[in-house]
Design a protein around this motif. Structure first.
Motif, PDB file in Angstrom:
ATOM      1  N   LEU A  33      -0.618  -1.884  -7.629  1.00 60.83           N
ATOM      2  CA  LEU A  33      -0.638  -3.303  -7.275  1.00 60.83           C
ATOM      3  C   LEU A  33       0.714  -3.695  -6.687  1.00 60.83           C
ATOM      4  N   GLU A  34       0.723  -4.831  -6.023  1.00 59.18           N
ATOM      5  CA  GLU A  34       2.000  -5.388  -5.542  1.00 59.18           C
ATOM      6  C   GLU A  34       1.979  -6.887  -5.778  1.00 59.18           C
ATOM      7  N   ILE A  35       3.032  -7.401  -6.400  1.00 59.44           N
ATOM      8  CA  ILE A  35       3.169  -8.842  -6.593  1.00 59.44           C
ATOM      9  C   ILE A  35       4.557  -9.228  -6.084  1.00 59.44           C
ATOM     10  N   ASN A  94      -3.854  -5.670  -3.879  1.00 59.90           N
ATOM     11  CA  ASN A  94      -4.260  -4.360  -4.356  1.00 59.90           C
ATOM     12  C   ASN A  94      -3.715  -3.345  -3.354  1.00 59.90           C
ATOM     13  N   GLU A  95      -2.742  -2.534  -3.786  1.00 53.59           N
ATOM     14  CA  GLU A  95      -2.045  -1.643  -2.842  1.00 53.59           C
ATOM     15  C   GLU A  95      -2.808  -0.342  -2.605  1.00 53.59           C
ATOM     16  N   TYR A  96      -2.186   0.503  -1.800  1.00 54.98           N
ATOM     17  CA  TYR A  96      -2.826   1.728  -1.316  1.00 54.98           C
ATOM     18  C   TYR A  96      -3.158   2.733  -2.420  1.00 54.98           C
ATOM     19  N   PHE A 114      13.233  -8.814  -4.181  1.00 56.74           N
ATOM     20  CA  PHE A 114      12.707  -7.451  -4.338  1.00 56.74           C
ATOM     21  C   PHE A 114      11.185  -7.542  -4.272  1.00 56.74           C
ATOM     22  N   GLU A 115      10.591  -6.720  -3.408  1.00 58.22           N
ATOM     23  CA  GLU A 115       9.124  -6.733  -3.230  1.00 58.22           C
ATOM     24  C   GLU A 115       8.573  -5.512  -3.969  1.00 58.22           C
ATOM     25  N   ASN A 116       8.040  -5.737  -5.145  1.00 57.37           N
ATOM     26  CA  ASN A 116       7.710  -4.620  -6.040  1.00 57.37           C
ATOM     27  C   ASN A 116       6.275  -4.142  -5.944  1.00 57.37           C
ATOM     28  N   GLU A 117       6.140  -2.822  -5.899  1.00 60.25           N
ATOM     29  CA  GLU A 117       4.846  -2.170  -6.125  1.00 60.25           C
ATOM     30  C   GLU A 117       4.918  -1.500  -7.497  1.00 60.25           C
ATOM     31  N   PHE A 118       3.781  -1.408  -8.160  1.00 68.26           N
ATOM     32  CA  PHE A 118       3.762  -0.724  -9.459  1.00 68.26           C
ATOM     33  C   PHE A 118       2.338  -0.221  -9.719  1.00 68.26           C
TER      34      PHE A 118
HETATM   35 MG    MG Z   1       3.564  -2.718  -0.291  1.00 70.63          MG
END
Ligand code: MG
Ligand code: GLU
Length: 447
Positions: free
Chosen positions: A193-195, A186-188, A132-136
């Motif tokens: 953020l995305e880890i 560092n996301e949009y 799972f590629e998570n953004e939060f």
């Molecule tokens: Mg992303």
């Protein structure tokens, strides 16, 4: 990862061991025991009322026949999942199955739903690997009035600087539990953020998602006094957060999705697996984008996907074939389901995906044309050729489609199927009665 957990509890003076499970509505819950009592509970588990899995994310107990507050199950730990929680003192967690007191399988356990799907795949001689590629979002303030934390331009080094103290702690805390962190960006969105942690076998991938969310939330809250939100759409005017589900399908050392000879590098098997997912996708999103707020995220031109469509490296498609990496083409060929978010119970989401794909393989389905552009911008003729169809626009619509999808309902089983529909429909009624702003606030930090 941690077969020596009994020894570690003693040697590391662990005071509290949590027996963790993820409920059907996606909330991670646990009951704890002390370090000295842990060994005695490994086989017998910790008691839990059957009704607890009929409590949804708004803490409402929903009526489900077979899940009344009479009768007990046990949280029985899987010692392979033991990790010590670096953001707390002397505390460990181990993920468990919910079983009947005599140790037999209980139909209300979400982890067991995935185990059954994995067993079904094994009948085909195949194994699934996934991540799972998570953004939060990181925020200060309150969940009713969150203030985005460390805003900066997308992928900017300035953003990485501002987030680094917290991000580095998150990376350390994941690494010390044995997870391999592959990317941290560092996301949009404002404070997004995305880890990304490395893929694993299907069961481990779902377990990792539970541990990942706990680690991110715990590090943000306990160490830094910040909120981490896994809500799929925490702000009206900011981009949503995905938990894109990447997967590959293996037979021994061979990635069955990959065919070196084909110009697309995707095999016939892979094409059928994709076709199965596309066929079930309108119903599948009831498991992968399952919450009331999830449907706010699935909008056009937001890189989340808003239609049934697939394509090569097409970030507007719900199903994206990710381009492989040079020199490790077979190893790295994978498919990404973008219509997936962190409000999902990862066991049920992955089980649904596996069963949908297997159905495509079993029936020898072939997918329509891949989309070469944003599917929303294709001509009507192109849309037809690419099989572009709308996704359900609401949670209720998705739940109705799920109820009528026998492949996915069979994957859940009778008790879980009834529990899931009742629990989510109750969530929907409450969210509708109180409004979207209320639903956003009440799910800001619930996951
Ligand atoms: Mg992303
Ligand atoms: N934030 C987008 C989503 O909701 C994904 C953007 C990306 O491709 O990283 O899924």
């Amino acid at each position: 990862m941690a077969k020596d957990s009994l020894k570690r509890v003693t040697e590391n003076n662990i005071r509290n061991v949590r027996f963790v499970y993820c409920d059907p509505s996606g909330v991670i819950r646990a009951k704890g025991t002390t370090g000295s009592q842990f060994a005695g509970k490994v086989d017998e588990g910790i008691g839990l009322t059957r009704a607890q899995n009929a409590v949804n994310l708004f803490e409402d107990l929903v009526h489900v026949e077979g899940m009344e507050p009479v009768g007990e199950v046990r949280i029985v730990p899987d010692l392979d999942t033991y990790t010590e929680l670096p953001w707390l003192d002397s505390t460990a967690s181990v993920i468990g199955d919910l079983r009947w007191p005599d140790g037999t399988e209980w139909g209300g356990c979400t982890r067991t739903v995935l185990k059954r799907a994995i067993a079904k795949a094994a009948e085909f001689g195949i194994e699934i690997k996934a991540a799972f590629e998570n953004e939060f979002y990181m925020a200060e303030g309150t969940r009713e009035n969150p203030i985005p934390w460390a805003n900066a331009s997308c992928y900017s080094t300035a953003g990485l600087d501002r987030a680094s103290a917290v991000m580095n702690d998150m990376i350390d805390n994941l690494t010390s539990q044995g997870y391999i962190v592959e990317q941290a960006i560092n996301e949009y969105g404002n404070g997004q953020l995305e880890i990304v942690i490395k893929y694993d076998d299907a069961l481990a991938a779902a377990d990792n998602q539970v541990k990942f969310r706990d680690t991110i939330r715990g590090t943000a809250e306990v160490t830094h006094g910040l909120m981490a939100s896994f809500s799929p759409k925490p702000y009206e005017n900011e981009v949503g957060s995905g938990a894109h589900l990447h997967f590959s399908v293996w037979k021994g050392k061979h990635n069955l999705l990959y065919n070196k000879e084909d110009p697309t590098k995707i095999s016939e098997f892979g094409a059928s697996f994709i076709a199965g997912i596309l066929e079930h996708l309108p119903a599948l999103v009831a498991l992968t984008c399952p919450s009331y707020v999830s449907f706010e995220r699935l909008a056009p031109h937001a890189w989340a996907g808003s239609t049934v469509a697939w394509g090569y490296d097409n970030r507007e498609c719900t199903v994206r074939v990710a381009s492989p990496f040079k020199g490790r083409e077979e190893q790295s060929t994978n498919i990404e389901l973008k219509a997936s978010d962190a409000s999902a119970n990862p066991y049920m989401a992955l089980a649904g995906l596996i069963m949908a794909g297997l159905d495509g393989v079993q029936r020898g389905l072939t997918p329509p044309m891949p989309a070469h552009r944003d599917p929303e911008l294709l001509s009507d003729e192109e849309k037809k050729a690419c099989g572009v169809k709308p996704l359900p626009s609401s949670q209720l619509e998705a739940l109705d489609l799920l109820e009528n999808d026998s492949v996915l309902m069979d994957a859940l089983g009778d008790l879980m199927g009834r529990c899931y529909l009742a629990s989510r429909r109750a969530e929907n009624a409450k969210a509708q009665a109180n409004g979207l702003a209320w639903a956003r606030a009440n799910t800001f930090t619930v996951y």
